[in-house]
Design a protein around this motif. Sequence first.
Motif, PDB file in Angstrom:
ATOM      1  N   VAL A  61      13.315 -55.874  32.768  1.00 41.56           N
ATOM      2  CA  VAL A  61      14.335 -56.830  32.382  1.00 41.56           C
ATOM      3  C   VAL A  61      14.557 -57.773  33.560  1.00 41.56           C
ATOM      4  O   VAL A  61      14.541 -57.347  34.720  1.00 41.56           O
ATOM      5  N   GLU A  62      14.677 -59.038  33.257  1.00 43.94           N
ATOM      6  CA  GLU A  62      14.904 -60.035  34.298  1.00 43.94           C
ATOM      7  C   GLU A  62      15.953 -61.018  33.815  1.00 43.94           C
ATOM      8  O   GLU A  62      16.215 -61.121  32.605  1.00 43.94           O
ATOM      9  N   ALA A  63      16.567 -61.698  34.732  1.00 39.80           N
ATOM     10  CA  ALA A  63      17.619 -62.668  34.405  1.00 39.80           C
ATOM     11  C   ALA A  63      17.188 -64.049  34.874  1.00 39.80           C
ATOM     12  O   ALA A  63      16.514 -64.193  35.913  1.00 39.80           O
ATOM     13  N   ARG A  64      17.606 -65.037  34.099  1.00 33.74           N
ATOM     14  CA  ARG A  64      17.366 -66.430  34.478  1.00 33.74           C
ATOM     15  C   ARG A  64      18.681 -67.180  34.383  1.00 33.74           C
ATOM     16  O   ARG A  64      19.352 -67.154  33.349  1.00 33.74           O
ATOM     17  N   VAL A  65      19.030 -67.816  35.475  1.00 31.35           N
ATOM     18  CA  VAL A  65      20.237 -68.625  35.551  1.00 31.35           C
ATOM     19  C   VAL A  65      19.780 -70.047  35.871  1.00 31.35           C
ATOM     20  O   VAL A  65      19.454 -70.363  37.023  1.00 31.35           O
ATOM     21  N   GLY A  66      19.717 -70.877  34.844  1.00 28.23           N
ATOM     22  CA  GLY A  66      19.139 -72.202  35.031  1.00 28.23           C
ATOM     23  C   GLY A  66      17.683 -72.084  35.392  1.00 28.23           C
ATOM     24  O   GLY A  66      16.891 -71.459  34.679  1.00 28.23           O
ATOM     25  N   ASP A  67      17.290 -72.652  36.523  1.00 25.51           N
ATOM     26  CA  ASP A  67      15.898 -72.581  36.980  1.00 25.51           C
ATOM     27  C   ASP A  67      15.640 -71.388  37.891  1.00 25.51           C
ATOM     28  O   ASP A  67      14.499 -71.162  38.298  1.00 25.51           O
ATOM     29  N   GLU A  68      16.683 -70.652  38.209  1.00 26.01           N
ATOM     30  CA  GLU A  68      16.539 -69.517  39.131  1.00 26.01           C
ATOM     31  C   GLU A  68      16.207 -68.248  38.356  1.00 26.01           C
ATOM     32  O   GLU A  68      16.814 -67.945  37.326  1.00 26.01           O
ATOM     33  N   LYS A  69      15.258 -67.486  38.865  1.00 23.38           N
ATOM     34  CA  LYS A  69      14.843 -66.235  38.234  1.00 23.38           C
ATOM     35  C   LYS A  69      15.166 -65.072  39.150  1.00 23.38           C
ATOM     36  O   LYS A  69      14.849 -65.092  40.347  1.00 23.38           O
ATOM     37  N   LEU A  70      15.806 -64.047  38.573  1.00 24.51           N
ATOM     38  CA  LEU A  70      16.096 -62.820  39.333  1.00 24.51           C
ATOM     39  C   LEU A  70      14.978 -61.829  39.086  1.00 24.51           C
ATOM     40  O   LEU A  70      14.528 -61.642  37.942  1.00 24.51           O
ATOM     41  N   ALA A  71      14.539 -61.166  40.133  1.00 29.23           N
ATOM     42  CA  ALA A  71      13.415 -60.230  40.043  1.00 29.23           C
ATOM     43  C   ALA A  71      13.676 -59.163  38.986  1.00 29.23           C
ATOM     44  O   ALA A  71      14.805 -58.766  38.735  1.00 29.23           O
ATOM     45  N   GLY A  72      12.579 -58.710  38.371  1.00 29.69           N
ATOM     46  CA  GLY A  72      12.699 -57.753  37.281  1.00 29.69           C
ATOM     47  C   GLY A  72      13.102 -56.365  37.741  1.00 29.69           C
ATOM     48  O   GLY A  72      12.918 -55.984  38.898  1.00 29.69           O
ATOM     49  N   ALA A  73      13.661 -55.601  36.816  1.00 25.24           N
ATOM     50  CA  ALA A  73      14.036 -54.199  37.063  1.00 25.24           C
ATOM     51  C   ALA A  73      13.607 -53.380  35.861  1.00 25.24           C
ATOM     52  O   ALA A  73      13.524 -53.891  34.741  1.00 25.24           O
ATOM     53  N   ALA A  74      13.306 -52.085  36.078  1.00 27.71           N
ATOM     54  CA  ALA A  74      12.790 -51.227  35.009  1.00 27.71           C
ATOM     55  C   ALA A  74      13.819 -51.066  33.900  1.00 27.71           C
ATOM     56  O   ALA A  74      15.002 -50.872  34.149  1.00 27.71           O
ATOM     57  N   LEU A  75      13.312 -51.134  32.651  1.00 28.76           N
ATOM     58  CA  LEU A  75      14.144 -50.922  31.467  1.00 28.76           C
ATOM     59  C   LEU A  75      13.382 -49.989  30.537  1.00 28.76           C
ATOM     60  O   LEU A  75      12.535 -50.426  29.761  1.00 28.76           O
ATOM     61  N   PRO A  76      13.626 -48.681  30.624  1.00 25.95           N
ATOM     62  CA  PRO A  76      12.826 -47.726  29.847  1.00 25.95           C
ATOM     63  C   PRO A  76      13.024 -47.889  28.352  1.00 25.95           C
ATOM     64  O   PRO A  76      14.090 -48.281  27.883  1.00 25.95           O
ATOM     65  N   ALA A  77      11.972 -47.578  27.601  1.00 28.24           N
ATOM     66  CA  ALA A  77      12.049 -47.620  26.147  1.00 28.24           C
ATOM     67  C   ALA A  77      12.632 -46.314  25.615  1.00 28.24           C
ATOM     68  O   ALA A  77      12.614 -45.271  26.278  1.00 28.24           O
TER      69      ALA A  77
END
Length: 561
Positions: free
Chosen positions: A232-248
């Motif tokens: 899972v990752e976050a985007r705020v405008g043009d800025e991207k936050l590094a991904g983190a594990a999101l188990p299924a």
Amino acid sequence: MLRQLLITLAATAAFATPAHAWWNDAWTTRTRVVLDTTDKGLALPNAAADVVVPVRLHSGNFDFGAAAADGADLRVVGADDKTPLPFEIERFDGINELAVLWVRVPSVAQGSDKNVLHVYAGNDKAPPEARTAVFANSHATVLHFSEADGPALDVAGGPAGSMPAVREANGLLGGAARLAGTPLSFPPHPKLVLAPNSGLTIALWVRPDAPAESSTLVALGPVKLLRSLDQVEARVGDEKLAGAALPASAWSHVVLTVGGGKAQLYINGKPAAQADVLLPAATAPALVLGEGYKGLIDEVQLLPAARDAGWVRLAAAAQGMEASFIKSQKEGEAAGSEGEGGGYFGILLKNLTTDAWVVIGILLVMFAIAAVVMVTKAQLVSRVGRANDRFLDRFRADLSGQALVKDAGDYLHSTLYRLYQTGEAEIAKRRAKGMQTLSGASLDAIKATLDAVQVRENHALNARMVLLTIAISGGPFLGLLGTVVGVMITFAAIAAAGDVNVNAIAPGIAAALLATVAGLGVAIPALFGYNWLASRIKTISADMQIFVDEFVTRAAELHGS
């Protein structure tokens, strides 16, 4: 002297003040809920103010029998037992004895076990409570997905959105939305005006299906939460936050906070990524959930402020399936009335299922029978043992044996005396036929008769001992049967109700285990009693065998040819 007495009485009255005040005596029962933020509960990085926490009620911590069928008589009061707290009911299932309340707590102190609230019930004359929207002050959007039908309802006061999804009855706290790729859309909310100097918090629970597919969890204008390849990752405008594990196939709490020039991504209450970024300007953007997403989504919350790490950790822990730091206990009835009592065993007995009661009833009957057998047999073998000792002393002291016949009343319970009588009767029978001496064949016949009497005496001593063996071997199995069926029923009820909170499961399982305890409670005393009785009976049987040989030997000496 009188003055000292008055002082003593005054001190006694002062210390006799009830340990727990009672908000209103018209409510007969309450549950005490503690939010333990010490190291033994949930260690918060900072205190949290104006939080809304879920309170789970179940048969182990709440008296559903005393409450109104729809929970209309519920009231929530603060730690001072004076201040009513705003709350709303997400679910109240009196049949399965499960409920979830959302309670707005003014503050939760850090490192304290004094964060207390009370849930009152048991007043059939209580007027309808004017429900307060507990999320309205601090939240812009809150989605529980617990509505039976119709569009998804925004409980924070915003407009309802479309619901092209299947509602899952067994969600995180109540219902949940099952998405298959088609997004949920919500019109703009007037509170959600994004600006560089404002703040935003997006929180939701997701349980993605496997395999992973790229999807958008949340899109709020220029702010997005994305999922790709179990990340899972976050985007705020043009800025991207590094991904983190999101188990299924597991529930995960995802939170994004933006404010004060910083964006922070949290997974299950723990910081996962951050970036320095201002919140892009956007006027009341529309909310879109789950575009391309397949899986469950629940408890979506949007706040027009950036909440801190303490709030995030508290929300994740309180809403999660375990919520072990929220400790609740039923406290019985109001002051001045008789409480339930019973402590832990009272909780166990209250949560026993019908099948467990049947099994425990059978075990009680078995225990009563085993107890009667053990008592009567213990009395019998004691009387027999004492009478045999007296008879044997007399028999060995009197070689003629004639005085024994006259004192028969002293040996009424002696098995040896009955063998002696049988042997003397056989000898007298042969004398009546003119046999002055006993041949070897006659002695063998007498011994055979004595052996037969000994077998019958052994049968009498061992009568009903089989009931003890049944209690020893059957008791634990019956108890285990009651436990297994009780656990099955508990899990079936939890599955039907959709609440997998350990606090809801524990009372039913603990009560089911009471059947096994009852089975062992029958078997263990029966085992000790059986072994003691078997040892005494074996000793008496050996004494009879020795006496038969001794009697035949004496008969041969006195009457043999």
